[in-house]
Scaffold this active site. Sequence first.
Site, PDB file in Angstrom:
ATOM      1  N   PHE A 123     -10.006  -2.138   5.007  1.00  9.07           N
ATOM      2  CA  PHE A 123     -10.684  -3.524   4.840  1.00  9.07           C
ATOM      3  C   PHE A 123      -9.645  -4.350   4.064  1.00  9.07           C
ATOM      4  O   PHE A 123      -8.466  -4.170   4.064  1.00  9.07           O
ATOM      5  CB  PHE A 123     -12.253  -3.422   4.477  1.00  9.07           C
ATOM      6  CG  PHE A 123     -13.081  -3.079   5.535  1.00  9.07           C
ATOM      7  CD1 PHE A 123     -12.760  -1.795   6.378  1.00  9.07           C
ATOM      8  CD2 PHE A 123     -13.796  -3.897   6.272  1.00  9.07           C
ATOM      9  CE1 PHE A 123     -13.511  -1.452   7.494  1.00  9.07           C
ATOM     10  CE2 PHE A 123     -14.574  -3.553   7.234  1.00  9.07           C
ATOM     11  CZ  PHE A 123     -14.567  -2.395   8.129  1.00  9.07           C
ATOM     12  N   LEU A 137      13.341  -2.526   4.542  1.00 11.77           N
ATOM     13  CA  LEU A 137      13.161  -3.781   3.380  1.00 11.77           C
ATOM     14  C   LEU A 137      13.015  -5.190   3.940  1.00 11.77           C
ATOM     15  O   LEU A 137      13.288  -5.765   3.236  1.00 11.77           O
ATOM     16  CB  LEU A 137      14.489  -3.488   2.506  1.00 11.77           C
ATOM     17  CG  LEU A 137      14.671  -2.305   1.686  1.00 11.77           C
ATOM     18  CD1 LEU A 137      15.759  -2.028   0.591  1.00 11.77           C
ATOM     19  CD2 LEU A 137      13.143  -2.039   0.809  1.00 11.77           C
ATOM     20  N   TYR A 179      -2.155  -8.976  15.965  1.00 11.06           N
ATOM     21  CA  TYR A 179      -1.741  -7.949  14.942  1.00 11.06           C
ATOM     22  C   TYR A 179      -2.728  -6.613  15.226  1.00 11.06           C
ATOM     23  O   TYR A 179      -2.548  -5.786  15.249  1.00 11.06           O
ATOM     24  CB  TYR A 179      -2.020  -8.672  13.587  1.00 11.06           C
ATOM     25  CG  TYR A 179      -2.328  -7.552  12.567  1.00 11.06           C
ATOM     26  CD1 TYR A 179      -1.309  -6.629  12.161  1.00 11.06           C
ATOM     27  CD2 TYR A 179      -3.736  -7.488  11.841  1.00 11.06           C
ATOM     28  CE1 TYR A 179      -1.778  -5.670  11.359  1.00 11.06           C
ATOM     29  CE2 TYR A 179      -3.757  -6.417  10.729  1.00 11.06           C
ATOM     30  CZ  TYR A 179      -2.790  -5.668  10.601  1.00 11.06           C
ATOM     31  OH  TYR A 179      -2.963  -4.928   9.593  1.00 11.06           O
ATOM     32  N   ARG A 182     -15.820 -10.424   2.290  1.00  7.39           N
ATOM     33  CA  ARG A 182     -15.059  -9.351   2.520  1.00  7.39           C
ATOM     34  C   ARG A 182     -15.259  -8.244   1.568  1.00  7.39           C
ATOM     35  O   ARG A 182     -15.640  -8.290   0.682  1.00  7.39           O
ATOM     36  CB  ARG A 182     -13.525  -9.794   2.538  1.00  7.39           C
ATOM     37  CG  ARG A 182     -13.106 -11.067   3.457  1.00  7.39           C
ATOM     38  CD  ARG A 182     -12.816 -10.620   4.833  1.00  7.39           C
ATOM     39  NE  ARG A 182     -12.457 -11.388   5.531  1.00  7.39           N
ATOM     40  CZ  ARG A 182     -13.438 -12.326   6.352  1.00  7.39           C
ATOM     41  NH1 ARG A 182     -14.491 -12.333   6.184  1.00  7.39           N
ATOM     42  NH2 ARG A 182     -12.796 -13.164   6.964  1.00  7.39           N
ATOM     43  N   ILE A 226       0.753  -1.210  -0.129  1.00  4.02           N
ATOM     44  CA  ILE A 226       0.046  -0.078   0.014  1.00  4.02           C
ATOM     45  C   ILE A 226       1.069   1.320   0.081  1.00  4.02           C
ATOM     46  O   ILE A 226       0.497   2.225  -0.653  1.00  4.02           O
ATOM     47  CB  ILE A 226      -0.898  -0.009   1.190  1.00  4.02           C
ATOM     48  CG1 ILE A 226      -1.571  -1.314   1.309  1.00  4.02           C
ATOM     49  CG2 ILE A 226      -1.946   1.143   1.219  1.00  4.02           C
ATOM     50  CD1 ILE A 226      -2.605  -1.560   2.413  1.00  4.02           C
ATOM     51  N   ARG A 241     -10.030 -21.139   8.656  1.00  5.45           N
ATOM     52  CA  ARG A 241      -8.795 -20.662   9.239  1.00  5.45           C
ATOM     53  C   ARG A 241      -9.172 -20.031  10.255  1.00  5.45           C
ATOM     54  O   ARG A 241     -10.210 -19.080  10.540  1.00  5.45           O
ATOM     55  CB  ARG A 241      -8.524 -19.715   8.158  1.00  5.45           C
ATOM     56  CG  ARG A 241      -7.058 -19.262   8.363  1.00  5.45           C
ATOM     57  CD  ARG A 241      -6.385 -18.342   7.197  1.00  5.45           C
ATOM     58  NE  ARG A 241      -7.235 -17.160   6.842  1.00  5.45           N
ATOM     59  CZ  ARG A 241      -6.729 -16.180   6.117  1.00  5.45           C
ATOM     60  NH1 ARG A 241      -5.640 -16.372   5.365  1.00  5.45           N
ATOM     61  NH2 ARG A 241      -7.584 -15.033   5.968  1.00  5.45           N
ATOM     62  N   ASP A 297     -11.054 -16.146  11.322  1.00  5.38           N
ATOM     63  CA  ASP A 297     -11.765 -15.671  10.400  1.00  5.38           C
ATOM     64  C   ASP A 297     -13.187 -15.137  10.457  1.00  5.38           C
ATOM     65  O   ASP A 297     -13.905 -16.038  10.667  1.00  5.38           O
ATOM     66  CB  ASP A 297     -11.741 -16.373   8.930  1.00  5.38           C
ATOM     67  CG  ASP A 297     -10.623 -16.386   7.775  1.00  5.38           C
ATOM     68  OD1 ASP A 297      -9.783 -15.167   8.359  1.00  5.38           O
ATOM     69  OD2 ASP A 297     -10.283 -17.103   7.271  1.00  5.38           O
TER      70      ASP A 297
HETATM   71  N1  UDP Z   1      -9.157 -17.412   1.844  1.00  3.05           N
HETATM   72  C1  UDP Z   1      -9.390 -18.713   1.548  1.00  3.05           C
HETATM   73  N2  UDP Z   1      -8.212 -19.423   0.916  1.00  3.05           N
HETATM   74  C2  UDP Z   1      -7.010 -18.781   0.780  1.00  3.05           C
HETATM   75  C3  UDP Z   1      -7.012 -17.355   1.387  1.00  3.05           C
HETATM   76  C4  UDP Z   1      -7.997 -16.948   1.773  1.00  3.05           C
HETATM   77  O1  UDP Z   1     -10.353 -19.198   1.497  1.00  3.05           O
HETATM   78  O2  UDP Z   1      -6.082 -19.340   0.464  1.00  3.05           O
HETATM   79  C5  UDP Z   1     -10.360 -16.700   2.460  1.00  3.05           C
HETATM   80  C6  UDP Z   1      -9.931 -16.165   3.944  1.00  3.05           C
HETATM   81  O3  UDP Z   1     -10.729 -17.314   4.734  1.00  3.05           O
HETATM   82  C7  UDP Z   1     -10.906 -14.960   3.716  1.00  3.05           C
HETATM   83  C8  UDP Z   1     -10.882 -14.362   2.630  1.00  3.05           C
HETATM   84  O4  UDP Z   1     -10.426 -15.548   1.667  1.00  3.05           O
HETATM   85  O5  UDP Z   1     -12.229 -15.271   3.998  1.00  3.05           O
HETATM   86  C9  UDP Z   1      -9.781 -13.316   2.388  1.00  3.05           C
HETATM   87  O6  UDP Z   1      -8.606 -13.858   3.132  1.00  3.05           O
HETATM   88  P1  UDP Z   1      -7.209 -12.811   2.879  1.00  3.05           P
HETATM   89  O7  UDP Z   1      -6.269 -13.612   3.617  1.00  3.05           O
HETATM   90  O8  UDP Z   1      -7.078 -12.425   1.456  1.00  3.05           O
HETATM   91  O9  UDP Z   1      -7.683 -11.516   3.710  1.00  3.05           O
HETATM   92  P2  UDP Z   1      -8.095 -11.409   5.423  1.00  3.05           P
HETATM   93  O10 UDP Z   1      -9.460 -11.324   5.271  1.00  3.05           O
HETATM   94  O11 UDP Z   1      -7.544 -12.282   6.039  1.00  3.05           O
HETATM   95  O12 UDP Z   1      -7.532 -10.009   5.595  1.00  3.05           O
END
Ligand code: UDP
Length: 328
Positions: free
Chosen positions: A168, A33, A140, A220, A12, A280, A283
């Site tokens: 977001f 870096l 985090y 998301r 970003i 995961r 989430d």
């Molecule tokens: N996601 C997924 N498989 C992946 C990576 C992400 O299903 O290999 C899903 C994750 O569970 C979330 C969405 O994609 O619901 C976005 O995840 P990302 O890691 O891109 O961003 P976050 O929302 O964690 O910041």
Amino acid sequence: MRILVTGGAGYIGSHTVRHLQAHGHFVHVYDNLSRGHAASIPAEIFTQGDLHDLSKLDHVMATNQIEAVIHFAAFAQVGESTKNPELYYRNNVAGTISLVEAMKRCNISKLVFSSTCATYGNPTVVPIVEETPQKPINPYGKTKLIVEWMLKDLCAAHKWSCASLRYFNAAGASPDGGIGEDHNPETHLIPLALSAAAGRSKFLEIFGTDYPTPDGTCIRDYIHVDDLANAHRLALEKTLPGEHLCLNLGTGKGNSVYEILNAVKDITGKAVPFTIGARREGDPPALVASCKKANLRLGWEANYKDIREIITTAWRWHQSHPDGYKTR
Ligand code: UDP
């Protein structure tokens, strides 16, 4: 304005540097870096340095006659923060304390801070407004919230003007394909889905299809990185002395994982091979921003409103830089 961008060689950060320069601002980048890429920014505006190196920070601010700071330099992986929280408290919290002390010594009182929707934790109501209670569920998010608290106190005590921008899901790349997303390891959905569509990985694993959402996958709010860059410039220009301005930055529209895979198929012409895996950890089912406050206070709204437009820019970057900045 003469602006120091910490972490300006990151994803970003580098897009924001380009955007600020295009709008006539003087920019200098300070980045160690450890995660960023020197190739993403012009060499002549760059100093390699660490936030903990106080004399270097003072020197860079003084010699470049810095008037304001945009602070991106931080670690930003939820999983890593859970495994190594001390790394996150040291870099994200202690690093920011070093930065604000250097700013104070150099009489700089304007700061835009890179915060996150992860400070909200698991909100039960979407779209998420800024007044939603902040209850982060991982280190985090906690480190970012601690910094928000510190900035609020600095604004009250010293009449600083600070903005905490709660992003977001940052996505996409510069439309000319010159700079883009390059994380190691990559954990984000869109670049991983593009890799799978391009045949560079076997498949994408979907993390859970049993969420309480219409198609069972997580929702998301994906926001183009150049729209984030624009919001940083506006926040710098419009935050008032003594004010700590907290703003959500998203499009206000959510997309599920399945919707992203469909959009990737439409744009690349290739289906994304996938498997279905377990959820995961950490989430939340749905994170979507209310962007009303950013619109009211900054006159800002996302230019990229359609996820397909965002993915088109990411795909262009992916094709021209299949190995990220290592691509020759
Ligand atoms: N996601 C997924 N498989 C992946 C990576 C992400 O299903 O290999 C899903 C994750 O569970 C979330 C969405 O994609 O619901 C976005 O995840 P990302 O890691 O891109 O961003 P976050 O929302 O964690 O910041």
